[in-house]
Design an enzyme around this catalytic site. Structure first.
Site, short mmCIF file in Angstrom:
data_model
loop_
_atom_site.label_atom_id
_atom_site.label_comp_id
_atom_site.label_asym_id
_atom_site.label_seq_id
_atom_site.Cartn_x
_atom_site.Cartn_y
_atom_site.Cartn_z
N SER A 378 0.84 -1.20 0.00
CA SER A 378 0.00 0.00 0.00
C SER A 378 0.88 1.25 0.00
CB SER A 378 -0.95 -0.04 1.19
OG SER A 378 -1.91 0.99 1.11
N ASP A 702 -8.51 -3.34 -6.75
CA ASP A 702 -8.50 -4.22 -5.57
C ASP A 702 -9.38 -3.68 -4.44
OD1 ASP A 702 -7.12 -2.09 -4.52
OD2 ASP A 702 -5.30 -3.20 -4.01
N HIS A 755 -7.54 -5.43 -1.14
CA HIS A 755 -6.32 -4.66 -0.88
C HIS A 755 -5.52 -5.20 0.30
CE1 HIS A 755 -3.73 -1.18 -1.17
NE2 HIS A 755 -3.96 -0.86 0.09
#
Length: 800
Positions: A378, A702, A755
């Site tokens: 991320s 995602d 994610h």
């Protein structure tokens, strides 16, 4: 009351007699008997004063203990009648009755005397007195027939007990029902907890396999059987909000929280003292660092981000599988950092970048010179991109590692769910403190998140807190209209939302009026309009949109002039007047270029502070000395990759999940201290396959990062030798098609592309372990693509 003796009373008794009080008023009966035995007339006033305040409440209900004992025929009775004045008080001849309330100490009173009897009577006052009944009749000589009727009269305790039970049932209330329900729930919970801890460790897996069939071996077990062993040290770089933060110094309201987690863990203090928690999690709005008197620091070690909250894994599954092939703490390092700060400020305040550099050098030196494999997730992708430029730059701005440091120390960078070019979700968060899930919750329960109940203006305090986090500004979309599209175009034009895999289906076939097949073109979507005020604006041709410039608009009167507390809640919206609000709405449609200006207009101090640390443009000439400043290092369009031709770069991310790409907004109803803009959840598409859901336009991704942001740089921007990758480092795109768990027993699934849940994806974990064990990108299969990322990348006209 008088106790004067008469001839009817017979001779004075010469030995101690046993008198039993007939009622619970007889709790002082022993005292009265002793007074009567004294026989002195001078004690009459004392006797009267002892009995006068006592309520003659309830009779004796139980039979005397000796009543059941047969007496020898002709044996004289040892009982003597008490005086009539005492009989009026409930005394009678006969032996002590056992068990009566308040009467069990009668014998003790006659033996120990009046003083002790008074003390003992105090111990009996808690007992409930029983119902009084009239004394039985006596003959003229004062004799009592209780002894003759003892075996004939039934006990009255049973009816009294039944009546008390009926009264108890009648008094049953909802409180009793609630207590009963809570007791049952708690008992069931403890029973299940006991059974869970008592069952064998393999029992849950046995049940799962019995329902779903045999489970595949975890990647670590599978690869261990193939002979893979630990080789390259591994460095984890967590993303935003997934790393734990703990308190080292705080204000008085945070008493007792020293080194307790304020972020991550159980979040118990969010519920106990929410405003105190918001105060300590916020940074200074001017400096972007700690507020005076507050020190919140990142948790260190692998525990910093293995679990976000108990039971919700982030890195734990990957760590466990790496351990299967021999990894341990000396070959794994969690590069924890304070994800609220700007990237450069983590070095200024905590020297985090220097610590990462030192640990990587140590791991390489102590593992036979094997270079590290770095795994950012991320926002950690942008953070490590910043690190690679920092470590090469000369001090004091950089780490002084030299131009070849990455080549010597890094084998591969495996980026997971990386928002290289930003995410539209960041715009909604900074603009109105919303996202799709928050907007849906607000629609389901109107005014709850905006309620002023107990002073907890949830979204306003959330906005005040997050707008002090400089890291959030690093995820604002980068590249402007060139990357994200303009009013009339976007790279994802033609995308359809009706299925997980959208490859090559640009039209839909349906039956016409006469049964003929008619091709229905996909609904046109203007993804380039990141923010539109009204669904009609989002769908209208750009030539028909009348826009009024907002950049030089007069903001007008302060909308918080009537309540100074708004200044503490809003951070900066209190300075936006009615004229400013109207100007924002009248501009109607915002693209990636104008979004930056919009945020400067509604939050000038936040953006002024952030502009020192982050940039969002595209570099014309990367050799310009200005790009040596750290503000450009986290933007892949304004910086070069390190001079490391042998370093491989992977972009791994999930696909097949609708992901936020653009928003339809509206003006919020006017209220004091309110947020003036909100997502219009009433804006819906024409059918169930529409990409417009609840005011949000969805694209492939995602669930957090669109495919365009996660995949473009490795698919085209860095592919081969380009001006952004002058050393020609090899890049690979590895997509993982989302497959949700088939049942609850699978938890978050082993094939998820979400994610965070992708961190438990077996295919992704297997790829990472193979890379850490020495495999190259080509050896694990090269590119693996399910989306149209290469097609969309070709639509972006960027000088490479």
């Amino acid at each position: 009351m008088s106790v004067t003796r008469t001839a009817a009373h017979g001779p004075r008794p010469t030995r101690r007699e046993r008198y039993t009080p007939r009622s619970c008023a007889g709790r002082t009966g022993a005292v009265a008997v002793d007074l009567w035995r004294g026989g002195a007339q001078t004690q009459e006033p004392l006797l009267a004063s002892a009995f006068s305040p006592l309520p003659l409440a309830r009779p004796h209900l139980r039979e005397p203990r000796e009543a059941a004992r047969p007496r020898a025929h002709g044996s004289p009775s040892t009982s003597h009648p008490p005086p009539r004045s005492l009989r009026r008080l409930g005394f009678s001849t006969g032996r002590r009755r056992s068990g009566g309330p308040g009467c069990g100490w009668a014998r003790a009173g006659r033996v120990l005397g009046p003083t002790t009897a008074r003390a003992m009577s105090l111990l009996r006052r808690r007992k409930q007195p029983q119902r009084e009944q009239p004394p039985p009749p006596s003959d003229g000589n004062g004799s009592d027939h209780d002894d003759d009727d003892k075996g004939k009269r039934p006990s009255s305790s049973a009816p009294a007990s039944k009546e008390a039970t009926r009264r108890t049932k009648a008094r049953w209330s909802c409180v009793d029902s609630c207590c009963w329900l809570v007791g049952c729930v708690c008992s069931a919970w403890w029973l299940l907890l006991f059974l869970y801890n008592a069952m064998p460790a393999s029992f849950p897996q046995y049940v799962t396999e019995a329902i779903t069939g045999p489970l595949p071996d975890p990647p670590g077990v599978k690869l261990h059987k193939e002979g893979l062993r630990v080789k390259h040290p591994v460095v984890f770089v967590p993303g935003i909000v997934t790393g734990g933060l703990e308190l080292w110094e705080g204000h008085h309201c945070a008493e007792g929280l020293f080194r307790k987690r304020l972020w991550g863990g159980t979040f118990g203090d969010v519920y106990k003292r929410p405003l105190c928690w918001v105060e300590h999690m916020s940074l200074d709005n001017e400096t972007g660092l700690d507020k005076p008197g507050i020190r919140v620091r990142p948790v260190t070690g692998l525990v910093a981000a293995d679990y976000f909250v108990p039971g919700y894994f982030v890195w734990a599954v990957l760590i466990a599988n790496l351990a299967r092939i021999g990894y341990e703490e000396k070959t794994m390092y969690m590069a924890a950092y304070d994800w609220r700060l700007s990237f450069q400020n983590t070095e200024v305040r905590d020297q985090t970048l220097s610590r990462i550099k030192s640990n990587i050098e140590l791991m390489v030196a102590t593992n036979g010179g094997n270079r590290v494999v770095v795994i950012p997730h991320s926002m950690g992708v942008l953070y490590f991109l910043h690190f690679m430029k920092w470590v090469e730059a000369p001090p004091p701005m950089g780490g002084g590692g030299g131009p070849n440091w990455c080549e010597k120390h890094i084998k591969a960078v495996v980026n997971i769910g990386g928002p290289f070019l930003g995410v539209p979700k960041a715009v909604a968060g900074l603009f109105s403190s919303e996202a799709k899930d928050v907007a849906v919750a607000r629609a389901i329960a109107p005014d709850v998140l905006d309620s002023d109940f107990l002073g907890l203006q949830t979204l306003r305090h959330l906005m005040r807190m997050t707008r002090t986090w400089d890291s959030t500004m690093s995820m604002i979309p980068k590249g402007g209209d060139t990357i994200w599209g303009g009013l009339d175009w976007s790279p994802e034009d033609g995308f359809e939302c009706k299925a997980k895999n959208q490859k090559g289906n640009d039209t839909e076939v349906s039956d016409g009026i006469n049964g003929e097949s008619v091709e229905v073109p996909p609904e046109p979507i203007n993804y380039g309009r990141l923010v539109s005020f009204g669904k009609d604006v989002a769908e209208a041709p750009s030539s028909k949109i009348e826009r009024i410039e907002f950049r030089d608009a007069v903001k007008g009167n302060n909308i918080a002039h009537s309540n100074t507390s708004c200044r503490d809640i809003w951070t900066e919206y209190h300075e936006l007047g009615w004229g400013g609000i109207k100007a924002v709405a009248d501009y109607k449609a915002y693209t990636a270029n104008s979004i930056i200006d919009l945020l400067h207009f509604v939050a000038p101090r936040m953006m002024q502070r952030g502009s020192v640390h982050v940039s969002y443009g595209i570099a014309d000439n990367l050799d310009d000395p200005k790009y040596q400043h750290y503000k450009y290092w986290s933007n892949p369009l304004e910086t070069k990759l390190p001079n490391a031709p042998d370093m491989e770069i992977f972009s791994m991310y999930g696909v097949g999940i609708p992901t936020e790409r653009a928003y339809v907004y509206k003006l919020a109803p006017q209220a004091e201290c309110y947020i003036p803009f909100r997502i219009d959840t009433t804006a819906e598409g024409g059918d169930e396959n529409s990409c417009l859901k609840g005011g949000v336009y969805l694209a492939d991704g995602d669930e957090t990062v669109p495919v365009l942001s996660a995949g473009y740089m490795c698919a085209k921007g860095w592919r081969g030798k380009t001006r952004f990758n002058p050393a020609g480092s090899k890049t690979y795109v590895r997509e993982y098609n989302h497959s949700p768990p088939s049942n609850l027993l699978e938890g978050r699934g082993t094939q998820s592309g979400a994610h965070v849940d992708i961190m438990g994806n077996f295919a992704l974990i297997e790829d990472i372990i193979r890379i850490a064990a020495g495999a190259t990108g080509e050896e694990i299969g090269g590119d693996q693509v399910y989306s149209d990322i290469f097609k969309w990348s070709e639509k972006i006209k960027l000088k490479l």
